[in-house]
Design a protein around this motif. Structure first.
Motif, PDB file in Angstrom:
ATOM      1  N   ASN A 878      -7.687  57.561  -1.796  1.00 33.70           N
ATOM      2  CA  ASN A 878      -6.477  58.332  -1.499  1.00 33.70           C
ATOM      3  C   ASN A 878      -5.608  57.647  -0.460  1.00 33.70           C
ATOM      4  N   LEU A 879      -6.274  56.943   0.492  1.00 30.91           N
ATOM      5  CA  LEU A 879      -5.517  56.222   1.514  1.00 30.91           C
ATOM      6  C   LEU A 879      -4.897  54.936   0.970  1.00 30.91           C
ATOM      7  N   GLY A 880      -5.393  54.498  -0.202  1.00 30.89           N
ATOM      8  CA  GLY A 880      -4.907  53.234  -0.752  1.00 30.89           C
ATOM      9  C   GLY A 880      -5.711  52.035  -0.300  1.00 30.89           C
ATOM     10  N   LEU A 881      -6.877  52.290   0.350  1.00 30.35           N
ATOM     11  CA  LEU A 881      -7.761  51.207   0.798  1.00 30.35           C
ATOM     12  C   LEU A 881      -8.695  50.834  -0.345  1.00 30.35           C
ATOM     13  N   MET A 882      -8.187  50.074  -1.317  1.00 33.27           N
ATOM     14  CA  MET A 882      -8.923  49.834  -2.555  1.00 33.27           C
ATOM     15  C   MET A 882     -10.151  48.955  -2.347  1.00 33.27           C
ATOM     16  N   ARG A 883     -10.086  48.031  -1.359  1.00 32.01           N
ATOM     17  CA  ARG A 883     -11.273  47.202  -1.126  1.00 32.01           C
ATOM     18  C   ARG A 883     -12.446  48.069  -0.682  1.00 32.01           C
ATOM     19  N   GLY A 884     -12.207  48.936   0.314  1.00 29.68           N
ATOM     20  CA  GLY A 884     -13.261  49.836   0.774  1.00 29.68           C
ATOM     21  C   GLY A 884     -13.661  50.817  -0.303  1.00 29.68           C
ATOM     22  N   CYS A 885     -12.689  51.283  -1.092  1.00 25.34           N
ATOM     23  CA  CYS A 885     -12.974  52.223  -2.185  1.00 25.34           C
ATOM     24  C   CYS A 885     -13.930  51.602  -3.196  1.00 25.34           C
ATOM     25  N   ASN A 886     -13.687  50.337  -3.553  1.00 25.22           N
ATOM     26  CA  ASN A 886     -14.549  49.647  -4.518  1.00 25.22           C
ATOM     27  C   ASN A 886     -15.960  49.461  -3.973  1.00 25.22           C
ATOM     28  N   ILE A 887     -16.072  49.119  -2.678  1.00 24.64           N
ATOM     29  CA  ILE A 887     -17.402  48.940  -2.081  1.00 24.64           C
ATOM     30  C   ILE A 887     -18.160  50.276  -2.086  1.00 24.64           C
ATOM     31  N   ALA A 888     -17.465  51.360  -1.709  1.00 25.27           N
ATOM     32  CA  ALA A 888     -18.110  52.680  -1.705  1.00 25.27           C
ATOM     33  C   ALA A 888     -18.552  53.069  -3.106  1.00 25.27           C
ATOM     34  N   GLY A 889     -17.739  52.736  -4.112  1.00 19.89           N
ATOM     35  CA  GLY A 889     -18.117  53.028  -5.492  1.00 19.89           C
ATOM     36  C   GLY A 889     -19.365  52.276  -5.912  1.00 19.89           C
ATOM     37  N   GLU A 890     -19.435  50.984  -5.537  1.00 20.89           N
ATOM     38  CA  GLU A 890     -20.633  50.197  -5.852  1.00 20.89           C
ATOM     39  C   GLU A 890     -21.854  50.745  -5.120  1.00 20.89           C
ATOM     40  N   LEU A 891     -21.640  51.199  -3.881  1.00 21.37           N
ATOM     41  CA  LEU A 891     -22.742  51.773  -3.103  1.00 21.37           C
ATOM     42  C   LEU A 891     -23.251  53.045  -3.768  1.00 21.37           C
ATOM     43  N   GLU A 892     -22.352  53.869  -4.261  1.00 21.14           N
ATOM     44  CA  GLU A 892     -22.753  55.106  -4.945  1.00 21.14           C
ATOM     45  C   GLU A 892     -23.627  54.782  -6.160  1.00 21.14           C
ATOM     46  N   ILE A 893     -23.184  53.808  -6.954  1.00 19.61           N
ATOM     47  CA  ILE A 893     -23.951  53.415  -8.149  1.00 19.61           C
ATOM     48  C   ILE A 893     -25.314  52.860  -7.755  1.00 19.61           C
ATOM     49  N   ALA A 894     -25.338  52.015  -6.713  1.00 16.90           N
ATOM     50  CA  ALA A 894     -26.609  51.418  -6.264  1.00 16.90           C
ATOM     51  C   ALA A 894     -27.601  52.493  -5.850  1.00 16.90           C
ATOM     52  N   MET A 895     -27.133  53.548  -5.173  1.00 15.99           N
ATOM     53  CA  MET A 895     -28.028  54.612  -4.746  1.00 15.99           C
ATOM     54  C   MET A 895     -28.521  55.429  -5.936  1.00 15.99           C
ATOM     55  N   ARG A 896     -27.650  55.657  -6.895  1.00  8.87           N
ATOM     56  CA  ARG A 896     -28.083  56.416  -8.083  1.00  8.87           C
ATOM     57  C   ARG A 896     -29.102  55.632  -8.912  1.00  8.87           C
ATOM     58  N   GLU A 897     -29.073  54.322  -8.799  1.00  8.06           N
ATOM     59  CA  GLU A 897     -30.016  53.466  -9.536  1.00  8.06           C
ATOM     60  C   GLU A 897     -31.187  53.004  -8.666  1.00  8.06           C
ATOM     61  N   ASN A 898     -31.287  53.581  -7.433  1.00  8.45           N
ATOM     62  CA  ASN A 898     -32.398  53.273  -6.518  1.00  8.45           C
ATOM     63  C   ASN A 898     -32.483  51.789  -6.158  1.00  8.45           C
TER      64      ASN A 898
END
Length: 930
Positions: A878-898
């Motif tokens: 929402n802030l437009g910080l796409m680099r951080g947004c992409n990292i957070a998205g990858e982190l979410e996926i990594a946690m869901r996949e253990n």
């Protein structure tokens, strides 16, 4: 075996460069695979044991039936057997039709006739009770109802009759217990008719079958011991393998760590050696530059050029070794920036044009029309690849041509405001001696030269093509070569590229056809080289000008004459200087003698002896000249100037410009030069004074501090490696003093270090920028003028724009500004106060979320960690910080996949991103930087 050997070598090579984490993953993968293989083997053996148990049970039943049939045959041949009548064996009610069924012996014993079926029933009852094996005669139409087939026997008898099978067996459940059943057909024989003739049976009829059954459990019980022993054996094998894989993994990790330490040591050694080698090179190149700018005799200028060329060759070799070293340890980073591709290719070719022209080679550029002008990639590395390939092509070609072709394979488009990535293909073709087939696969190997003899014609490290291959692969592309001995070689590489989002703005497209009159113009290209004619024709046609070509001067003059007679005269003539028969100047002389051609614009295409060529162009009254290779941008610019002006003055261009003395700077700067090497100090002092700047020198960091105690300067040039107090520590002490005094002076590092990560060290130490040694005068002047602006009018003062500890140089500001900050501000329509408020709110929760994520990871709470990461992703987006947004998205996926290891790395990246954001927006001058 050779293929297997290559694959093993490839695998070892891929593991060699991996880190400890990847080796651990590989070890666990091997252990998992080893475990699965043994589990599969055990399961297969167990299934075989079960099959064996069923086979044993069937064999037992088969033996029982065989015994049954033998006894039956024997009893049938005897027409039955008389036995004493008692409670267990009463007379058979189904044999009453036989007159002699019951007899009495002279001794008074009562006997009854037993037929085989009756006898075997009693035998099987005894066997069933004793051994658990049950057998009986069964039939679909029995005389005795007790022999009536059950449902399984009924179906089996039908199958046996329909398919003429000798037997049928199956494992079924009887009374809830797994039971093996077997049935063999029973056919009427002659002896059977004694008892069964009156029932209408005939010899050969299927009377029924002998059915046998037994529980499978006793047979399985015998196999349990074998299963346990087999499993124990395989368990021992698994344990040995597990220990072996674990030990091998441990050794590989230890070896990797040792290799990492060795690589680090090697990198540090190379950095040190780079400094030590570049220091004297700095003096050699710099002093040769100074000598060339003075009045020298032709002989002395030649000697100076030889010194400079040799030093440049040495620098190239050092750069190749350093680049290769960085690639080996995985520390070579590629940048992604927007640049004009056509300009880059043309400038690269121009850089090597003199080498080609010296050998009388045609150097040609063929950039296809659909190739995008502005792309996003790494321009420096792309240029490095092209220079290597072009340099080799020119080096190994004695006559003919070298052609650089660029075309688009796919994508690479920009329309409707959206950029589409694609792939470009670059090829460098030469007409050299070619490469033998058995040598082609050696080309891209490190430190390999095709001619390894001491008498080889060309020198080099043998790293050029190896570096090209690695660079292309780092970019995500591929490179290959085709060659024929005696005909030449073609090196081709493809790389993926992307289009910048603002490509329409960045594109420096020529404004083609500004006047309608140009469309009516006509041009003639006279050149003996076919490729040059085709390329020139394409460029001219792109302008909308009609183009025709001639292969030599005589043909060209004839075409000019015919065009004049037909009233279709040419407006522009491109004339090659070097042609067989009539050369370019001879053709130009005849053109100028013709009064009908006085208004035609004549441009000379030349490749060598430019100083002489320029003079002769003026002498012959030509309108302009161009240096090969023919460049689109330069050609279009010059043609417009010539066509839109009536015979414009000759544009002075020189493919090999001499070094002019630097112009005096408009502003007089006071510079402190800190350098411990006398020669380096003298060279830099002379270069700086040539610009009219005042220079004070210090021979060490401590000496510099003493001078700064009593004086202020506009800028400090600081060497890095010095005795007593090096450049890093000297800078830190200067910055500490400035914070107390409220002052700020730009400090520029002068360093021969060229290893990955050094740039960050300079900035972290408090320096504003850096200049690499050997110092290029123009680069030195550019950097000094850029950073001197920081303290212009503010030397020794503190202002709102120049805060201690927050230098507002372009370089530092650009390094500190978060990449997405401009986009964030644009999204808020430039409202910086609103942006500040939103950032403050985000940082308050964001830092808390990072702490919670760390806690959740420690507790292995994947679900809640993924939930927190998802929330952060939304806020950052929402802030437009796409680099951080992409990292957070990858982190979410990594946690869901253990994937804990990946999550830890991603969390660290996310934390750094938020910390950088906080660091920037906590600066008091951030609003002035974006």
């Amino acid at each position: 075996m050779e293929i297997i050997g290559k694959r093993v070598s490839s695998f070892i090579a891929s593991i060699k460069g991996t880190d400890s984490l990847r080796i651990k993953r590989l070890g666990w993968a091997l252990m998992g695979g080893w475990t699965l293989v043994l589990i599969f083997i055990i399961a297969w053996n167990w299934s075989q044991y079960s099959a064996n148990a069923q086979a044993q049970a069937a064999t037992t039943l088969r033996i029982t039936i065989e015994k049954d049939l033998i006894v039956r045959h024997w009893a049938t041949e005897k027409s039955g057997i008389y036995v004493q009548v008692d409670d267990i064996t009463p007379p058979n009610p189904y044999l009453v039709h036989i007159k002699e069924q019951n007899i009495t012996t002279p001794s008074g014993r009562e006997l009854t006739l037993l037929n085989p079926a009756y006898m075997m029933r009693q035998i099987h009852e005894i066997a069933g009770k004793r051994d658990g094996i049950y057998s009986r005669l069964t039939s679909l139409n029995p005389v005795n109802p007790e022999n009536l087939a059950d449902p399984w026997e009924t179906e089996t008898l039908k199958i046996l009759e329909e398919q003429s099978l000798p037997e049928f067996s199956a494992l079924v459940s009887m009374d809830g217990e797994p039971t093996m059943r077997l049935l063999q057909p029973f056919y009427i024989e002659e002896s059977c008719l004694v008892c069964h003739a009156e029932y209408g049976h005939q010899i050969g009829d299927l009377h029924g079958g002998i059915s046998a059954a037994t529980s499978i459990e006793p047979f399985l019980a015998n196999l349990y011991t074998r299963k346990i022993s087999t499993t124990a054996g395989y368990g021992l094998i698994w344990l040995i393998g597990f220990i072996g894989i674990g030990w091998a993994t441990h050794l590989m990790i230890s070896a990797t760590r040792e290799a990492e330490v060795a690589n680090k040591t090697k990198s540090e050694f190379l950095a040190t050696m780079s400094h030590e080698i570049r220091t004297p090179m700095n003096v050699i190149i710099g002093m040769s530059e100074l000598l060339r700018s003075d009045e020298l005799s032709e002989e002395h200028r030649e000697f100076t050029d030889m010194i400079k060329d040799s030093a440049e060759s040495l620098r190239t070799i050092i750069n190749d070794i350093l680049d290769f070293s960085k690639m080996e340890v995985g520390r070579l980073e590629l940048e992604q920036t927007s640049f004009n591709l056509v300009t880059l290719v043309e400038n690269t070719a121009s850089f090597l044009a003199l080498s080609a022209h010296t050998k009388n080679l045609e150097l040609l550029l063929d950039i296809k029309d659909d190739v995008p002008r502005v792309i996003k990639a790494d321009p420096n590395r792309l240029k490095q690849i092209l220079i290597n390939l072009l340099d080799n092509a020119i080096k190994f070609t004695d006559k003919g041509e070298v052609v650089v072709t660029v075309d688009k394979l796919e994508g690479a488009e920009h329309h409707t405001g959206r950029a589409r990535p694609g792939r470009l293909r670059f090829s460098v073709r030469d007409t050299g001696a070619g490469i033998p087939k058995d040598k082609l696969e050696l080309l891209f190997q490190s430190f390999i030269q095709l001619d390894g003899s001491n008498a080889r014609s060309f020198e080099g490290t043998g790293l050029g093509l190896a570096i090209c291959k690695k660079l292309v692969e780092l970019m995500g592309g591929s490179i290959n070569v085709t060659s024929r001995v005696g005909e030449g070689s073609t090196f081709t590489f493809t790389i993926p590229i992307s289009m910048p989002a603002d490509a329409d703005v960045l594109m420096d497209r020529e404004k083609i056809l500004p006047f309608e009159d140009i469309c009516k113009m006509k041009a003639l290209v006279i050149d003996d080289n076919k490729a040059t004619r085709l390329i020139a024709e394409k460029i001219i046609t792109r302008l909308g000008i009609t183009a025709e070509t001639a292969a030599n001067g005589i043909e060209g003059l004839k075409m000019l004459e015919n065009a004049g007679k037909e009233g279709q005269a040419y407006d522009l003539i491109l004339l090659d200087q070097h042609m067989p028969g009539l050369d370019g100047f001879q053709v130009a002389e005849q053109i100028r003698k013709n009064k009908a051609l006085q208004s035609v614009v004549v441009m000379m295409l030349s490749s060598i002896d430019m100083q002489l060529s320029i003079a002769r162009c003026r002498e012959k009254g030509l309108d302009g000249y161009m240096v090969k290779p023919l460049k689109q941008s330069e050609f279009i610019k010059i043609v417009y100037e010539l066509l839109l002006k009536s015979k414009a003055q000759l544009t002075h261009q020189d493919s090999a410009p001499t070094t002019a003395a630097p112009q005096k700077s408009k502003r007089e700067l006071e510079i402190l030069l800190v350098e411990d090497k006398p020669m380096n100090r003298k060279l830099a002092e002379v270069l700086l004074k040539k610009k009219g700047w005042k220079v004070t020198t210090a021979n060490s960091g401590r000496h510099a501090l003493e001078i700064l105690d009593s004086r202020t300067f506009d800028l400090v040039l600081m060497d890095i490696q010095m005795p007593e107090l090096d450049g890093f520590n000297a800078t830190r002490l200067i910055r500490a003093r400035e914070r107390e005094a409220g002052e700020y002076t730009p400090i520029i590092a002068m360093t021969a270090h060229a290893m990955h990560g050094d740039e960050k060290k300079y900035l972290d130490a408090g320096m504003d920028g850096y200049v690499f040694k050997p110092v290029e005068p123009e680069e030195l002047y550019r950097v000094v003028e850029q950073f001197a602006n920081l303290s212009e009018g503010n030397a020794g003062k503190t202002s709102s724009e120049t805060k201690p500890g927050f230098p507002t140089t372009r370089k530092n500001a650009a390094a500190a500004i978060p990449p997405d900050a401009p986009a964030m501000l644009k999204k808020l329509h430039g409202d910086k106060d609103l942006l500040s408020e939103l950032i403050s709110l985000f940082l308050k929760d964001g830092k808390k979320d990072i702490r919670q994520l760390r806690e959740r990871l420690l507790l292995s709470d994947c679900e809640n960690a993924a939930f927190i990461a998802h929330g952060l992703k939304g806020e950052l987006g929402n802030l437009g910080l796409m680099r951080g947004c992409n990292i957070a998205g990858e982190l979410e996926i990594a946690m869901r996949e253990n994937r804990y290891a990946d999550a830890i790395i991603l969390l660290a990246d996310l934390g750094r991103t938020i910390k950088e954001l906080e660091s920037f927006f906590s600066r008091p001058d951030w609003k002035d930087l974006i």
